[in-house]
Design a protein around this motif. Sequence first.
Motif, short mmCIF file in Angstrom:
data_model
loop_
_atom_site.label_atom_id
_atom_site.label_comp_id
_atom_site.label_asym_id
_atom_site.label_seq_id
_atom_site.Cartn_x
_atom_site.Cartn_y
_atom_site.Cartn_z
N SER A 29 0.82 -1.21 0.00
CA SER A 29 0.00 0.00 0.00
C SER A 29 0.85 1.26 0.00
CB SER A 29 -0.95 0.00 1.20
OG SER A 29 -0.21 0.04 2.40
N ARG A 30 2.13 1.15 0.30
CA ARG A 30 2.97 2.34 0.32
C ARG A 30 3.74 2.54 -0.99
NH1 ARG A 30 3.18 4.80 5.02
NH2 ARG A 30 2.44 3.72 6.87
N ASP A 31 3.51 1.68 -1.94
CA ASP A 31 4.24 1.77 -3.20
C ASP A 31 3.44 2.49 -4.28
OD1 ASP A 31 5.85 -1.51 -3.09
OD2 ASP A 31 6.45 0.44 -2.30
N ALA A 32 4.18 3.17 -5.15
CA ALA A 32 3.60 3.57 -6.42
C ALA A 32 3.57 2.33 -7.30
CB ALA A 32 4.47 4.64 -7.08
N MET A 33 2.46 2.17 -8.02
CA MET A 33 2.32 1.04 -8.92
C MET A 33 2.09 1.56 -10.33
SD MET A 33 2.66 -1.55 -6.95
CE MET A 33 2.23 -2.84 -8.12
N ALA A 34 2.60 0.83 -11.30
CA ALA A 34 2.49 1.30 -12.68
C ALA A 34 2.42 0.13 -13.65
CB ALA A 34 3.69 2.19 -13.03
N TRP A 35 1.97 0.47 -14.83
CA TRP A 35 2.03 -0.45 -15.96
C TRP A 35 2.89 0.17 -17.05
CZ3 TRP A 35 0.14 -5.35 -16.06
CH2 TRP A 35 -0.77 -5.71 -15.09
N PHE A 36 3.72 -0.65 -17.64
CA PHE A 36 4.52 -0.28 -18.79
C PHE A 36 4.23 -1.30 -19.88
CE2 PHE A 36 7.63 2.90 -17.24
CZ PHE A 36 7.33 2.87 -15.90
N ARG A 37 4.67 -0.98 -21.09
CA ARG A 37 4.51 -1.95 -22.17
C ARG A 37 5.69 -1.85 -23.13
NH1 ARG A 37 -0.67 0.72 -25.39
NH2 ARG A 37 0.45 2.51 -26.29
N GLN A 38 5.93 -2.95 -23.80
CA GLN A 38 6.99 -2.98 -24.80
C GLN A 38 6.49 -3.72 -26.02
OE1 GLN A 38 10.76 -4.61 -23.47
NE2 GLN A 38 11.84 -3.53 -25.10
N ALA A 39 6.39 -2.98 -27.11
CA ALA A 39 5.98 -3.55 -28.39
C ALA A 39 7.20 -4.14 -29.09
CB ALA A 39 5.34 -2.47 -29.25
N PRO A 40 6.98 -5.07 -30.00
CA PRO A 40 8.10 -5.69 -30.71
C PRO A 40 8.97 -4.64 -31.40
CG PRO A 40 6.08 -6.89 -31.13
CD PRO A 40 5.68 -5.65 -30.38
N GLY A 41 10.26 -4.69 -31.13
CA GLY A 41 11.18 -3.78 -31.78
C GLY A 41 11.20 -2.37 -31.24
N LYS A 42 10.47 -2.15 -30.13
CA LYS A 42 10.40 -0.80 -29.57
C LYS A 42 10.89 -0.79 -28.12
CE LYS A 42 6.67 0.93 -32.49
NZ LYS A 42 5.37 1.65 -32.52
N LYS A 98 7.46 0.75 -6.90
CA LYS A 98 8.58 1.41 -6.24
C LYS A 98 8.05 2.21 -5.07
CE LYS A 98 8.69 5.73 -8.90
NZ LYS A 98 9.59 6.70 -9.61
N VAL A 99 8.94 2.59 -4.20
CA VAL A 99 8.58 3.52 -3.13
C VAL A 99 8.25 4.86 -3.77
CG1 VAL A 99 9.41 4.73 -1.09
CG2 VAL A 99 10.02 2.33 -1.45
N ILE A 100 7.15 5.44 -3.35
CA ILE A 100 6.71 6.70 -3.97
C ILE A 100 7.77 7.78 -3.79
CG2 ILE A 100 5.06 8.58 -3.70
CD1 ILE A 100 2.89 6.52 -3.35
N ASP A 101 8.10 8.45 -4.91
CA ASP A 101 9.05 9.57 -4.86
C ASP A 101 8.57 10.75 -5.68
OD1 ASP A 101 9.33 8.68 -7.43
OD2 ASP A 101 11.43 8.13 -7.27
N GLY A 102 7.32 10.71 -6.11
CA GLY A 102 6.76 11.82 -6.85
C GLY A 102 7.00 11.76 -8.34
N ARG A 103 7.79 10.82 -8.78
CA ARG A 103 8.05 10.67 -10.21
C ARG A 103 7.34 9.40 -10.66
NH1 ARG A 103 14.34 10.65 -10.46
NH2 ARG A 103 13.97 9.31 -8.66
N TRP A 104 6.30 9.54 -11.41
CA TRP A 104 5.42 8.43 -11.69
C TRP A 104 5.82 7.59 -12.88
CZ3 TRP A 104 2.76 7.82 -7.55
CH2 TRP A 104 2.47 8.94 -6.76
N ARG A 105 6.71 8.12 -13.74
CA ARG A 105 6.95 7.45 -15.01
C ARG A 105 8.33 6.83 -15.13
NH1 ARG A 105 3.80 10.82 -19.70
NH2 ARG A 105 1.93 11.32 -18.48
N VAL A 106 9.17 6.95 -14.14
CA VAL A 106 10.54 6.47 -14.28
C VAL A 106 11.05 5.76 -13.02
CG1 VAL A 106 11.18 8.23 -15.97
CG2 VAL A 106 11.48 8.67 -13.51
#
Length: 121
Positions: A29-42, A98-106
Amino acid sequence: VQLQASGGGLVQAGGSLRLSCAASGRAFSRDAMAWFRQAPGKEREFVAAISWFGSILDYADSVKGRFAISRDNAKSTVDLQMNSLKPEDTAVYYCAAKVIDGRWRVEYEYWGQGTLVTVSS
């Protein structure tokens, strides 16, 4: 923390899928959670992120209005509801934490194994 993603599959364009990620091993509950994706060749790209109690949501422009991220801290799960799917959404989708640090995308520390989403035209 260990993350286990599921829910991928084959869907026609315009259809919907719901991905789920189950977390274990730490205070989820203390973590930032995210989804990422990787397309073929990208490169892997950010899709969506959610804060501790869902008060902060962040979406990539490419999925805004079509995808919705949510979490259930009691069950230690984070979901990604994907609607109006397009062929360009085809990718392996990964959940991350990750532990929340205010940066949601990296700089996510923990990663699941990925689940394949294929959208046919």
